[in-house]
Scaffold this motif. Structure first.
Motif, PDB file in Angstrom:
ATOM      1  N   ALA A   2      36.884   3.619 -32.646  1.00 40.42           N
ATOM      2  CA  ALA A   2      36.391   3.996 -31.322  1.00 40.42           C
ATOM      3  C   ALA A   2      35.081   4.768 -31.429  1.00 40.42           C
ATOM      4  O   ALA A   2      34.171   4.555 -30.631  1.00 40.42           O
ATOM      5  N   SER A   3      34.968   5.638 -32.426  1.00 38.18           N
ATOM      6  CA  SER A   3      33.735   6.408 -32.559  1.00 38.18           C
ATOM      7  C   SER A   3      32.572   5.511 -32.971  1.00 38.18           C
ATOM      8  O   SER A   3      31.443   5.710 -32.519  1.00 38.18           O
ATOM      9  N   PHE A   4      32.825   4.499 -33.805  1.00 29.70           N
ATOM     10  CA  PHE A   4      31.766   3.578 -34.194  1.00 29.70           C
ATOM     11  C   PHE A   4      31.338   2.745 -32.997  1.00 29.70           C
ATOM     12  O   PHE A   4      30.152   2.517 -32.776  1.00 29.70           O
ATOM     13  N   LYS A   5      32.302   2.318 -32.199  1.00 31.27           N
ATOM     14  CA  LYS A   5      31.979   1.549 -30.994  1.00 31.27           C
ATOM     15  C   LYS A   5      31.156   2.406 -30.048  1.00 31.27           C
ATOM     16  O   LYS A   5      30.188   1.922 -29.448  1.00 31.27           O
ATOM     17  N   SER A   6      31.502   3.677 -29.927  1.00 35.57           N
ATOM     18  CA  SER A   6      30.722   4.595 -29.088  1.00 35.57           C
ATOM     19  C   SER A   6      29.306   4.735 -29.619  1.00 35.57           C
ATOM     20  O   SER A   6      28.341   4.744 -28.848  1.00 35.57           O
ATOM     21  N   SER A  11      23.615   3.722 -29.212  1.00 37.47           N
ATOM     22  CA  SER A  11      22.412   3.194 -29.856  1.00 37.47           C
ATOM     23  C   SER A  11      21.741   2.148 -28.978  1.00 37.47           C
ATOM     24  O   SER A  11      20.511   2.124 -28.851  1.00 37.47           O
ATOM     25  N   LYS A  12      22.542   1.305 -28.356  1.00 39.45           N
ATOM     26  CA  LYS A  12      21.972   0.282 -27.486  1.00 39.45           C
ATOM     27  C   LYS A  12      21.341   0.925 -26.242  1.00 39.45           C
ATOM     28  O   LYS A  12      20.293   0.464 -25.769  1.00 39.45           O
ATOM     29  N   LYS A  13      21.958   1.990 -25.719  1.00 38.19           N
ATOM     30  CA  LYS A  13      21.406   2.676 -24.544  1.00 38.19           C
ATOM     31  C   LYS A  13      20.029   3.248 -24.833  1.00 38.19           C
ATOM     32  O   LYS A  13      19.141   3.211 -23.990  1.00 38.19           O
ATOM     33  N   VAL A  14      19.855   3.771 -26.047  1.00 37.98           N
ATOM     34  CA  VAL A  14      18.563   4.347 -26.436  1.00 37.98           C
ATOM     35  C   VAL A  14      17.458   3.312 -26.268  1.00 37.98           C
ATOM     36  O   VAL A  14      16.333   3.636 -25.899  1.00 37.98           O
ATOM     37  N   TYR A  15      17.775   2.052 -26.530  1.00 38.20           N
ATOM     38  CA  TYR A  15      16.791   0.980 -26.446  1.00 38.20           C
ATOM     39  C   TYR A  15      16.880   0.206 -25.129  1.00 38.20           C
ATOM     40  O   TYR A  15      16.373  -0.900 -25.008  1.00 38.20           O
ATOM     41  N   SER A  17      19.542  -1.042 -23.574  1.00 37.82           N
ATOM     42  CA  SER A  17      20.493  -2.150 -23.591  1.00 37.82           C
ATOM     43  C   SER A  17      21.899  -1.582 -23.470  1.00 37.82           C
ATOM     44  O   SER A  17      22.109  -0.386 -23.648  1.00 37.82           O
ATOM     45  N   GLU A  18      22.839  -2.436 -23.120  1.00 36.00           N
ATOM     46  CA  GLU A  18      24.231  -1.993 -23.012  1.00 36.00           C
ATOM     47  C   GLU A  18      25.126  -2.823 -23.919  1.00 36.00           C
ATOM     48  O   GLU A  18      24.860  -4.005 -24.156  1.00 36.00           O
ATOM     49  N   LEU A  19      26.176  -2.202 -24.413  1.00 33.90           N
ATOM     50  CA  LEU A  19      27.162  -2.898 -25.234  1.00 33.90           C
ATOM     51  C   LEU A  19      28.052  -3.713 -24.300  1.00 33.90           C
ATOM     52  O   LEU A  19      28.706  -3.168 -23.421  1.00 33.90           O
ATOM     53  N   ASP A  21      31.175  -6.537 -23.531  1.00 34.90           N
ATOM     54  CA  ASP A  21      32.522  -6.754 -24.073  1.00 34.90           C
ATOM     55  C   ASP A  21      32.544  -7.773 -25.203  1.00 34.90           C
ATOM     56  O   ASP A  21      33.337  -7.652 -26.131  1.00 34.90           O
ATOM     57  N   ASP A  22      31.670  -8.790 -25.134  1.00 37.51           N
ATOM     58  CA  ASP A  22      31.690  -9.817 -26.169  1.00 37.51           C
ATOM     59  C   ASP A  22      30.655  -9.587 -27.267  1.00 37.51           C
ATOM     60  O   ASP A  22      30.421 -10.442 -28.106  1.00 37.51           O
ATOM     61  N   ASP A  23      30.023  -8.407 -27.280  1.00 37.50           N
ATOM     62  CA  ASP A  23      29.076  -8.061 -28.342  1.00 37.50           C
ATOM     63  C   ASP A  23      29.822  -7.809 -29.645  1.00 37.50           C
ATOM     64  O   ASP A  23      31.010  -7.462 -29.645  1.00 37.50           O
ATOM     65  N   TYR A  24      29.106  -7.966 -30.728  1.00 37.73           N
ATOM     66  CA  TYR A  24      29.640  -7.544 -32.017  1.00 37.73           C
ATOM     67  C   TYR A  24      29.762  -6.032 -31.996  1.00 37.73           C
ATOM     68  O   TYR A  24      28.899  -5.338 -31.465  1.00 37.73           O
ATOM     69  N   VAL A  25      30.799  -5.505 -32.552  1.00 39.94           N
ATOM     70  CA  VAL A  25      30.927  -4.057 -32.652  1.00 39.94           C
ATOM     71  C   VAL A  25      30.085  -3.554 -33.816  1.00 39.94           C
ATOM     72  O   VAL A  25      29.469  -2.505 -33.745  1.00 39.94           O
ATOM     73  N   SER A  26      30.025  -4.330 -34.885  1.00 36.26           N
ATOM     74  CA  SER A  26      29.267  -3.928 -36.066  1.00 36.26           C
ATOM     75  C   SER A  26      27.822  -4.385 -35.925  1.00 36.26           C
ATOM     76  O   SER A  26      27.542  -5.580 -35.890  1.00 36.26           O
ATOM     77  N   ILE A  27      26.920  -3.412 -35.817  1.00 35.17           N
ATOM     78  CA  ILE A  27      25.505  -3.730 -35.666  1.00 35.17           C
ATOM     79  C   ILE A  27      24.690  -2.934 -36.678  1.00 35.17           C
ATOM     80  O   ILE A  27      25.133  -1.913 -37.188  1.00 35.17           O
ATOM     81  N   THR A  28      23.493  -3.435 -36.955  1.00 36.61           N
ATOM     82  CA  THR A  28      22.587  -2.756 -37.869  1.00 36.61           C
ATOM     83  C   THR A  28      21.831  -1.674 -37.105  1.00 36.61           C
ATOM     84  O   THR A  28      21.948  -1.553 -35.880  1.00 36.61           O
TER      85      THR A  28
END
Length: 115
Positions: A2-6, A11-15, A17-19, A21-28
């Motif tokens: 849950a903390s990684f998903k958060s 991280s996406k909000k900073v740029y 963008s929003e996470l 539901d069908d996004d990969y949870v693991s991102i670079t």
């Protein structure tokens, strides 16, 4: 998890963008999905940084399974965890049982007293 998903969502909000539901949870760090080539690059970076000759996902899997078997986890359980058949686990990792077989033989020998 849950903390990684958060972290991914933040991280996406900073740029801007929003996470989804069908996004990969693991991102670079660049907000790209982690691909197999990315994982290979990370393994190679770790190998080079720590000067390790042999290091791969396969070796980690092998070590993981060997430890489970050495700790007495049933072959059927190990097979289920790694998505393999119990027969394949026993065939591939039977060498992990060598020490246990030797120990069992010594125990049996100590119980049987031949004159």
């Amino acid at each position: 998890m849950a903390s990684f998903k958060s972290w991914c969502a933040e991280s996406k909000k900073v740029y801007g963008s929003e996470l989804e539901d069908d996004d990969y949870v693991s991102i670079t760090a660049n907000l790209e999905p982690i691909s197999s080539s990315y994982i290979v690059k990370m393994f190679n970076a770790l190998k080079n940084k720590h000067q390790i000759d042999r290091f791969s996902a396969h070796i980690l899997r092998h070590t993981f399974v060997s430890i489970l078997i050495a700790e007495g986890v049933a072959g059927t359980t190990v097979a289920k965890i790694i998505g393999d058949t119990p027969e394949m686990v026993m065939k591939a990792y039977a060498h992990s049982l060598d020490d246990e077989e030797l120990r069992a033989t010594k125990i049996l020998s100590s119980l049987i007293k031949l004159k």
